[in-house]
Design an enzyme around this catalytic site. Structure first.
Site, PDB file in Angstrom:
ATOM      1  CB  CYS A  24      57.950  -3.139   2.810  1.00 22.08           C
ATOM      2  SG  CYS A  24      58.441  -1.671   1.915  1.00 22.08           S
ATOM      3  NE  ARG A  61      53.757   5.929  -1.816  1.00 22.30           N
ATOM      4  CZ  ARG A  61      53.880   4.819  -2.514  1.00 22.30           C
ATOM      5  NH1 ARG A  61      53.767   4.855  -3.839  1.00 22.30           N
ATOM      6  NH2 ARG A  61      54.102   3.673  -1.920  1.00 22.30           N
ATOM      7  CD  GLN A  67      50.923   0.680  -1.155  1.00 26.89           C
ATOM      8  OE1 GLN A  67      51.533   0.551  -0.110  1.00 26.89           O
ATOM      9  NE2 GLN A  67      51.527   0.828  -2.316  1.00 26.89           N
ATOM     10  CG  ASP A  87      51.779  -3.320   0.882  1.00 28.43           C
ATOM     11  OD1 ASP A  87      52.159  -3.964  -0.103  1.00 28.43           O
ATOM     12  OD2 ASP A  87      52.312  -2.266   1.253  1.00 28.43           O
ATOM     13  CG  HIS A 106      55.682  -6.811   2.788  1.00 27.54           C
ATOM     14  ND1 HIS A 106      54.730  -5.940   3.280  1.00 27.54           N
ATOM     15  CD2 HIS A 106      56.300  -6.176   1.766  1.00 27.54           C
ATOM     16  CE1 HIS A 106      54.787  -4.809   2.581  1.00 27.54           C
ATOM     17  NE2 HIS A 106      55.726  -4.925   1.666  1.00 27.54           N
ATOM     18  CE  LYS A 113      57.776  -1.978 -10.190  1.00 27.44           C
ATOM     19  NZ  LYS A 113      56.579  -1.173 -10.237  1.00 27.44           N
ATOM     20  CG  HIS A 159      57.982  -6.118  -1.364  1.00 25.23           C
ATOM     21  ND1 HIS A 159      58.094  -5.053  -0.491  1.00 25.23           N
ATOM     22  CD2 HIS A 159      59.218  -6.687  -1.382  1.00 25.23           C
ATOM     23  CE1 HIS A 159      59.309  -4.979  -0.016  1.00 25.23           C
ATOM     24  NE2 HIS A 159      60.024  -5.974  -0.543  1.00 25.23           N
TER      25      HIS A 159
END
Length: 614
Positions: free
Chosen positions: A306, A335, A353, A355, A357, A441, A487
């Site tokens: 993000c 991570r 991911q 992902d 946004h 979320k 997100h």
């Protein structure tokens, strides 16, 4: 369904399974008491057989319990049998389970008298008083908040099993003492235990680590490092199929693809707040020298996408006419998971991911949120996971100080999510404390073939990061306004999704997703050319086909194709060459007999386009 089982057999099996419901500990107060008490009984049995063993902690977990011990003697599987026998004796003695309240000083005095150093440390962590102790008769006790059954006789020995041994560090810190952990499970009835064991055996059969190796999808290398999967050509194809599927859906819905780096300055994550919240979960910072390290000036492998997408948005002043802006990326993030927490593809250190946004105006929030939910539902349906899922409204815990942003912003975001699920009439529940630190979320919880729950898609409403990064757009009246961010990740982690799908399908992927969709099996080398011609026709229209050129006997060709879980097997012999047909055998429907080549190709194309089986 197995190709060798009939629909009737499958339905009967499912009916048998459905009769026995296995609640998680958190869903049953009675199971909580049973498992908590059983863990104490086990600890008492261990200390009777191994007097030098010290107990540490012994909580219930969702399918059972465990206890950690510091013992100079290493436990063995043979010891587990002896411990279980001792537990049965304790249970049959019907010892009363009694609760006692004592002062902190009294608790400390008693612990020092039995020289249990770990208990003393645990006592120091207990902030409330009085201190509660639970006794098993007058034979054994431990610091505990409960709950427990009233008598060890309330436990059913035939509904209890000690399962495995594992290593554990005290407090989860690898720099502290190495302990021995005993895992167990306990149920209300022997029938529940048997069903639990059946599901566990089925889980081992479906284990994505085993099937991934057998199907040649991915490997792990000690030289590369734990938690970092390496994808083979077939596994890479599987990833690409999933990526392409979602990219096509996103293009239809106005998403714009972006690409961002694998690392960034620490200052970027300080601005977002991720550095302050998750510093210990990130890989160590890369600094030019020790001075820079002390000032926290350096680069870090990205753990989320993000902040990078925000920089693209902020690279120029936006107008309300441009919004919504939807940036999407299959971005790999890193991570630093503890080695003991890694688990195949479902818990890794480097993962991708899906992902995206969205930068929107307040007026666009409800509509855009519903469109994202529609995308996620479409994905779940295409993956055949729509039969058993529910939505979790992951909201903040108002008593916690870990969340950023104003109460007003949080209320707006949570209300938007609640409106969406109510508009759609979705089965949902609230998970207080499950929100991200910057916003609430909506999480999609999918239940797999073994009744295990996994979080897949997620949508988050965020007023906080636009504030922290000072994002703006020019509104219709010419004023500068703050956008809202959404997100979203329909898959979540691509690695975890593939692990879940391997286990859900038992490696038997639906036709559209199978790395090899059809394998042609010539009964002898004289039919190889015909098989290759047919394979070329399939490949020309996008069907992934291979020819088995091994020259093995037909029985072995079929067995190998079944082992590889090929959806459509086509036997080629003299009759097939003469009639321009294929002898078709599918994993979904079994033997289909002789079918014209053009008909096979057309049926496969139609099934693939419909995300269906042949």
């Amino acid at each position: 369904m197995s190709p060798n089982s009939s629909p009737q057999q499958s339905e009967q099996t499912e009916q048998i399974v459905e009769k026995i419901y296995l609640p998680r500990t958190s869903e049953s107060e009675n199971l909580k008491k049973i498992r908590h008490t059983t863990s104490h009984v086990m600890a008492m049995a261990v200390q009777k057989l191994f007097p030098k063993a010290q107990v540490t902690i012994g909580p219930w977990i969702e399918n059972g319990f465990y206890y950690d011990f510091d013992s100079p003697e290493p436990f063995t599987d043979k010891d587990l049998k002896a411990i279980y026998k001792e537990m049965v004796k304790i249970i049959n003695r019907k010892l009363p389970v009694t609760r006692e309240e004592v002062s902190r000083e009294e608790a400390s005095k008693r612990i020092q008298a039995i020289n249990e150093s770990y208990k003393l440390e645990i006592l120091g962590d207990i902030k409330t008083e009085p201190i509660t102790i639970y006794h098993l008769g007058d034979q054994w006790w431990d610091l505990c908040a409960g709950p427990h059954v009233e008598n060890t006789g309330d436990l059913n020995p035939k509904a209890i099993a000690l399962e495995s041994l594992a290593g554990a560090y005290w407090r989860g810190d690898e720099n502290k003492a190495q302990l021995q952990r005993i895992y167990g499970t306990a149920w209300e009835s022997p029938e529940q235990l048997e069903e639990y064991k059946r599901r566990k055996e089925e889980a081992q059969r479906r284990d994505h680590r085993k099937l991934g190796k057998e199907l040649g999808l991915f490997i792990f290398s000690d030289l590369v490092g734990p938690g970092l999967p390496l994808w083979t050509p077939k596994g890479t194809l599987l990833r690409s199929l999933l990526e392409d599927f979602l990219k096509q859906e996103q293009v239809k819905r106005g998403y714009l693809q972006v690409v961002t780096p694998h690392l960034g300055r620490v200052d970027l994550f300080k601005t977002s707040g991720h550095w302050q919240k998750y510093k210990e979960d990130l890989f160590p910072m890369m600094a030019e020298d020790e001075e820079a390290r002390e000032k926290e000036q350096g680069f870090v492998l990205k753990a989320m996408n993000c902040p990078f997408h925000i920089q693209i948005y902020k690279s120029e002043l936006r107008s309300y006419r441009e919004l919504p802006l939807r940036y999407a990326e299959f971005g790999t993030v890193y991570r630093y998971e503890q080695s003991g927490e890694l688990g195949g593809l479902t818990r890794v250190r480097g993962f991708t991911q899906d992902d995206a946004h969205l930068f929107i105006t307040p007026e666009q929030l409800d509509d855009e949120f519903l469109k994202v939910v529609d995308l996620i539902l479409s994905v779940i349906k295409s993956l055949k996971l729509d039969g058993n899922f529910k939505a979790r409204l992951s909201f903040r815990d108002r008593t916690s100080d870990k969340y950023l942003g104003s109460d007003e912003a949080w209320d707006k975001a949570e209300n938007a999510i609640r409106r969406a699920v109510e508009t759609l009439g979705m089965d949902h529940f609230e998970g207080v404390g499950e929100a991200a630190f910057y916003g609430p979320k909506l999480d999609f919880i999918v239940k797999d073939a073994l009744e295990r729950e996994w979080q897949l898609g997620t949508v988050q409403v965020d007023y906080t990061l636009p504030e922290r990064f000072d994002l703006e757009y020019v509104a219709e009246d010419g004023t500068r306004q703050r956008p809202i961010m959404i997100h979203r990740a329909p898959f979540g982690s691509l690695e975890r999704l593939i692990g879940i799908l391997i286990e859900e399908y038992a490696g038997d992927f639906p036709l559209w997703l199978a790395p090899v969709q059809s394998k042609l099996l010539p009964v002898s080398d004289q039919f190889l050319d015909y098989a290759k011609e047919v394979a070329a026709k399939m490949l020309a229209v996008g069907i992934r086909a291979e020819v088995d050129t091994s020259g093995d006997r037909l029985g072995k060709l079929i067995r190998n194709a079944e082992k590889e879980k090929i959806p459509v097997m086509a036997v080629v012999g003299a009759k097939e060459v003469e009639t321009n047909t294929l002898s078709i055998r599918t994993r979904a429907s079994g033997e289909l007999g002789s079918v014209d080549v053009s008909e096979v190709i057309e049926k496969m194309r139609s099934a693939i386009a419909a995300f269906d089986n042949y």
